[in-house]
Enzyme design. Structure first.
Site, PDB file in Angstrom:
ATOM      1  N   ASP A  60      41.710 -15.083  32.051  1.00  0.00           N
ATOM      2  CA  ASP A  60      40.972 -16.259  32.491  1.00  0.00           C
ATOM      3  C   ASP A  60      39.476 -16.118  32.214  1.00  0.00           C
ATOM      4  O   ASP A  60      38.978 -15.025  31.912  1.00  0.00           O
ATOM      5  CB  ASP A  60      41.158 -16.478  33.999  1.00  0.00           C
ATOM      6  CG  ASP A  60      42.597 -16.789  34.357  1.00  0.00           C
ATOM      7  OD1 ASP A  60      43.296 -17.390  33.528  1.00  0.00           O
ATOM      8  OD2 ASP A  60      43.018 -16.419  35.477  1.00  0.00           O
ATOM      9  N   TYR A 118      46.253  -3.685  35.420  1.00  0.00           N
ATOM     10  CA  TYR A 118      44.986  -4.339  35.740  1.00  0.00           C
ATOM     11  C   TYR A 118      44.289  -3.555  36.852  1.00  0.00           C
ATOM     12  O   TYR A 118      44.932  -2.897  37.674  1.00  0.00           O
ATOM     13  CB  TYR A 118      45.214  -5.760  36.237  1.00  0.00           C
ATOM     14  CG  TYR A 118      45.607  -6.762  35.179  1.00  0.00           C
ATOM     15  CD1 TYR A 118      44.639  -7.544  34.546  1.00  0.00           C
ATOM     16  CD2 TYR A 118      46.941  -6.949  34.829  1.00  0.00           C
ATOM     17  CE1 TYR A 118      44.991  -8.487  33.589  1.00  0.00           C
ATOM     18  CE2 TYR A 118      47.305  -7.890  33.864  1.00  0.00           C
ATOM     19  CZ  TYR A 118      46.326  -8.644  33.250  1.00  0.00           C
ATOM     20  OH  TYR A 118      46.675  -9.572  32.301  1.00  0.00           O
TER      21      TYR A 118
END
Length: 277
Positions: A60, A118
């Site tokens: 994003d 992540y």
């Protein structure tokens, strides 16, 4: 293949970028995206070809990457090891190709991805770290620091194979919301040394949430981070995470953490061993 025409090659890239000034990974006409600037740079290295570059993870706007995987297809005979230097010559300073290698003709960055890791960074120290503001979620003033042990206990409920519908934001719905999380680690300070830049506080001001799984829903990691933060602030107990997960309702989980604290660390492809970082 017409006589004299060179065969197609698959070139795999490992890419790092500071996502602050990008509107995400995915190409959008007239908008600065990571995929967009990479395709433009590759096109300058192999003029005359229409470049199609595919990334494994559509990060994003504002999200960073250390080990994004991408690929493009070319008939150019430029050696794979030359591509990083050649492409980087045309890239802005906030994105770099770290590695390029020849891949199998059947390789695909999305279809062959089997595991991703992540890291989300939070900061709850007494003073904001002005040199790290682009890379951490600076939490507002609170009467106490986050309860990391409570966050660890809550995180245990998410490890394994579950329906993670409660952690998917509206915008990119998937038919299947079942995913597997292999590990979910919450740490304060340990292994998070950031020596090199002046700091107002110490390493204990930093908290990391490391999530490793076979795939992630839209905003899933940021929603997990936001929910664990609320556990850390004692808005609900660690046991409440089980109810959040089982509810399959986005409204039951916590807020979506802001993008600047999220890093894509690495992506494991089919037939490879997972990174140790």
């Amino acid at each position: 293949m017409p006589e004299g025409e060179l065969p197609w090659r698959t070139i795999r890239l490992t890419v790092a970028y500071d996502g602050t000034d990008f509107h995400g990974w995915m190409y959008l006409p007239g908008i600065r995206t990571v995929q967009g600037v990479l395709q433009e740079a590759v096109g300058k290295v192999i003029p005359g070809e229409t470049v199609r570059l595919v990334g494994s993870s559509r990060t994003d706007a504002g999200v960073h990457a250390v080990g994004q995987v991408a690929a493009f297809w070319t008939r150019s005979q430029i050696p794979a090891e030359v591509f990083p230097r050649a492409i980087n010559a045309y890239l802005p300073e906030d994105v770099r190709v770290i590695q390029a290698q020849e891949a199998s003709p059947t390789f695909h960055p999305i279809q062959d991805a089997v595991r991703k890791r992540y890291r989300y960074l939070l900061h709850d120290g007494a003073y904001p770290e002005i040199f790290y503001r682009r890379y951490v979620w600076r939490l507002g003033k609170s009467s106490s620091r986050l309860d990391v042990e409570a966050m660890r206990l809550a995180a245990e409920y998410l490890v394994g194979t579950h329906d993670f519908a409660s952690f998917e934001n509206v915008g990119s719905p998937r038919k299947d919301t079942v995913r597997t999380i292999y590990s979910l680690e919450v740490r304060r300070g340990e292994g998070l040394s950031t020596e090199g830049l002046p700091r107002m506080g110490g390493d204990d001001d930093l908290i990391s949430i490391d999530v490793e799984g076979n795939g992630f829903l839209y905003n899933m990691v940021r929603n997990i981070a936001g929910t664990l933060m609320e556990v850390g602030r004692r808005k609900f107990s660690p046991d409440g995470m089980k109810e959040v997960l089982e509810s399959k309702r986005r409204a039951a989980a916590g807020m979506t953490a802001p993008p600047q604290g999220l890093f894509l660390l690495w992506i494991q492809m089919r037939g490879e061993e997972a990174s140790s970082s």
